[in-house]
Design a protein around this motif. Structure first.
Motif, PDB file in Angstrom:
ATOM      1  N   LEU A  78       0.918  -1.109   0.065  1.00  0.00           N
ATOM      2  CA  LEU A  78      -0.017   0.099  -0.078  1.00  0.00           C
ATOM      3  C   LEU A  78       0.860   1.352  -0.019  1.00  0.00           C
ATOM      4  N   HIS A 105      -1.908   4.961  -4.294  1.00  0.00           N
ATOM      5  CA  HIS A 105      -3.014   3.984  -4.060  1.00  0.00           C
ATOM      6  C   HIS A 105      -4.099   4.832  -3.386  1.00  0.00           C
ATOM      7  N   GLN A 131      -3.178   0.284 -11.347  1.00  0.00           N
ATOM      8  CA  GLN A 131      -2.953   0.343  -9.940  1.00  0.00           C
ATOM      9  C   GLN A 131      -3.886  -0.334  -9.197  1.00  0.00           C
ATOM     10  N   LEU A 163      -2.876  -3.531  -6.407  1.00  0.00           N
ATOM     11  CA  LEU A 163      -3.254  -3.494  -5.028  1.00  0.00           C
ATOM     12  C   LEU A 163      -4.267  -4.669  -4.594  1.00  0.00           C
ATOM     13  N   TYR A 176      -2.028  -8.026  -4.544  1.00  0.00           N
ATOM     14  CA  TYR A 176      -1.184  -7.791  -3.633  1.00  0.00           C
ATOM     15  C   TYR A 176      -1.914  -8.362  -2.251  1.00  0.00           C
TER      16      TYR A 176
END
Length: 319
Positions: A2, A6, A36, A40, A43
């Motif tokens: 993070l 983001h 993006q 995120l 992840y």
């Protein structure tokens, strides 16, 4: 992982409801915003945005991240702005000290105006009773010193403020009140009421008694001007104060002030030879005068708020 970008992306998505509009605000392409977001979500293995809704909505996980963004991003913006102001000398801390312990009457209006014009600068005050206040300035413990001593110190510069007369302060019933001009020999049996600083830094010592090689019988100290006046009024001793300070109390009838005879080279010579010239008499009538300065470090002269304070001092009129 993070990152701030983001958080900025999610807040832009919330504000505009679509990838394209968020991309315009962020000055990137819609595909970059989509990338993006996927990065995120992949992840952390959790979905953040419902892309099929119009406008798009956020999942419980997305709302958690938005809550963090609402907390963190305003702090980041404030910090960036503060850093910019610091870089341009518009924010910081100005620490002052004064050897003139009665100066705040005329300094306060300047400080109030400075606060209005430089709201991002914190004003702080140090005691003026330090035995070596110029050393505090050299060591960056303070930023500005109000002083009567323009000592020749590397890196220190002085801005002249105004000249004042140092007047002897007496009880109205004191025997010396009958004299209009006070000589050093008149007060050798007196107790001097003074601020708690080194004797050599007191105007009445340095410019009146020391040149005549004489001294007071005793020195009693107090930090408060009001207490000093009370002690003088009750005949516990005599004092010496700037004319503008003493005038306030003299108008009330609490004390009287008398001129101190200036101790010049001509006068000292006249006493030694027993000859008194007209020039000597004229010098005696001149009184004891002192110059007040604002001392700062040369290295801080290009700081915007220091320049602003100096500008306010330039417009100072003697009280």
């Amino acid at each position: 992982m993070l990152e701030l970008r983001h958080l900025q992306t999610l807040t832009a998505l919330r504000a505009h409801g679509s990838l394209a509009a968020a991309a315009d605000e962020l000055h990137v392409t819609a595909s970059a915003v989509s990338h993006q977001l996927k990065e995120l979500e992949n992840y952390y293995g959790v979905k953040l945005v419902n892309r099929r809704t119009r406008p798009l909505t956020f999942t419980p996980a997305g709302n958690v991240v938005l809550k963090l963004a609402d907390s963190i991003l305003p702090q980041v913006i404030r910090t960036k702005n503060n850093l910019k102001r610091l870089a341009h000398g518009q924010a910081g801390r100005l620490r002052l000290a004064s050897e003139c312990h009665s100066c705040f009457d005329w300094l306060m209006p300047i400080l109030n105006q400075f606060r209005r014009e430089w709201s991002d600068v914190e004003l702080d005050f140090a005691t003026g009773f330090d035995p070596e206040p110029h050393h505090l300035l050299s060591e960056s413990d303070i930023d500005l010193l109000i002083t009567t001593s323009d000592l020749d110190i590397d890196g220190i510069c002085y801005q002249p403020l105004f000249t004042y007369e140092s007047r002897l302060v007496l009880s109205p019933t004191h025997p010396l009140a009958s004299k209009q001009l006070i000589e050093p020999s008149d007060v050798v049996d007196q107790t001097l009421i003074a601020y708690p600083v080194e004797a050599k830094r007191l105007d009445v010592i340095a410019k009146f008694m020391a040149p005549a090689d004489l001294s007071f019988a005793k020195i009693r100290t107090t930090e408060l001007t009001a207490m000093l006046i009370q002690l003088v009024a009750s005949e516990r001793g005599v004092a010496a104060l700037p004319d503008w300070v003493a005038a306030e109390y003299e108008k009330k009838g609490w004390i009287v002030t008398r001129r101190l005879a200036a101790q010049t080279t001509d006068q000292t010579t006249a006493k030694a030879t027993g000859k008194t010239t007209r020039q000597t008499l004229d010098n005696q009538k001149q009184g004891v005068y002192c110059q007040l300065f604002a001392a700062t470090r040369e290295s801080s002269s290009d700081v915007a708020y220091m320049q602003g304070f100096a500008k306010l001092l330039e417009g100072l009129v003697k009280p």
